[in-house]
Design a protein around this motif. Structure first.
Motif, PDB file in Angstrom:
ATOM      1  N   GLN A  28      -3.715  -0.752  -1.537  1.00  0.00           N
ATOM      2  CA  GLN A  28      -4.515   0.148  -1.052  1.00  0.00           C
ATOM      3  C   GLN A  28      -5.004  -0.319   0.451  1.00  0.00           C
ATOM      4  OE1 GLN A  28      -5.355   3.844  -2.541  1.00  0.00           O
ATOM      5  NE2 GLN A  28      -3.638   2.542  -3.287  1.00  0.00           N
ATOM      6  N   ALA A  32      -8.112   5.565   2.292  1.00  0.00           N
ATOM      7  CA  ALA A  32      -8.022   6.872   1.217  1.00  0.00           C
ATOM      8  C   ALA A  32      -8.072   8.010   2.168  1.00  0.00           C
ATOM      9  CB  ALA A  32      -9.188   6.800   0.176  1.00  0.00           C
ATOM     10  N   GLU A  33      -8.921   8.158   3.201  1.00  0.00           N
ATOM     11  CA  GLU A  33      -9.319   9.358   3.996  1.00  0.00           C
ATOM     12  C   GLU A  33      -8.085   9.737   5.037  1.00  0.00           C
ATOM     13  OE1 GLU A  33     -11.268   5.988   6.205  1.00  0.00           O
ATOM     14  OE2 GLU A  33     -10.891   6.362   4.231  1.00  0.00           O
ATOM     15  N   LYS A  95       0.540   5.278  -3.910  1.00  0.00           N
ATOM     16  CA  LYS A  95       0.166   6.096  -2.587  1.00  0.00           C
ATOM     17  C   LYS A  95      -1.016   4.883  -1.829  1.00  0.00           C
ATOM     18  CE  LYS A  95      -1.673   9.893   0.035  1.00  0.00           C
ATOM     19  NZ  LYS A  95      -2.121  11.252  -0.228  1.00  0.00           N
ATOM     20  N   GLY A  96      -0.602   4.499  -0.766  1.00  0.00           N
ATOM     21  CA  GLY A  96      -1.470   3.511  -0.061  1.00  0.00           C
ATOM     22  C   GLY A  96      -1.258   1.988  -0.041  1.00  0.00           C
TER      23      GLY A  96
END
Length: 171
Positions: A28, A32-33, A95-96
């Protein structure tokens, strides 16, 4: 925030030389944003002297680079990636996540979601070669991998950590 997992894939496997430097897995890494993950990874890598080169999934066959390290930023979907050759571990990237693959470490996509995509980048001025798992080439590829230098900057953290901590300790 300078977090990563290390995975050691130092022993050759078949025709894959691998590398004593650990693979770095940044879980990550992308906030997230973030709405445009591809652009975020490209911008982040580029500002740390790892210019982005492509947007694509990972090849579905074992391959490696003998002349440069590679970083992948996962901006969509998820995939199971096998590392280190045909007997190596399989890790799930989502994802991330980002993964810094040392020169010589084999990698291939085993399974992926339909939307899986990554940004790939290499240290400035370097263009990757591509080798397959061919045991007869191992003596040559081991020599080439041993000549690859450690970059001056981490693709995610610049001069504030990451490979500078994990890899400098190996040299």
């Amino acid at each position: 925030m300078n977090h990563y997992e290390t995975h050691f894939l130092s022993e050759p496997s078949g025709g894959v030389p691998n590398n004593p430097l650990p693979l770095l897995l940044y879980r990550q890494a992308m906030p997230a944003e973030v709405e445009d993950g591809a652009a975020w990874f490209e911008s982040t890598f580029d500002k740390h002297a790892w210019p982005p080169r492509w947007r694509y999934p990972v090849f579905t066959y074992t391959h490696f680079h003998t002349n440069t390290h590679e970083v992948l930023g996962i901006y969509a979907g998820e995939a199971d990636i096998q590392l280190g050759g045909e007997t190596g571990p399989v890790i799930r990237l989502i994802k991330g996540d980002a993964v810094l693959i040392p020169a010589g470490v084999g990698h291939k996509q085993i399974h992926a979601s339909d939307d899986f995509m990554a940004v790939g980048a290499y240290p400035a001025g370097l263009s990757p070669d591509k080798y397959l798992d061919q045991p007869e080439q191992l003596p040559e590829t081991l020599k080439s991998v041993a000549r690859v230098s450690i970059p001056d900057r981490d693709p995610l953290y610049g001069d504030a950590g990451g490979l500078l901590q994990a890899w400098q300790a190996q040299h």
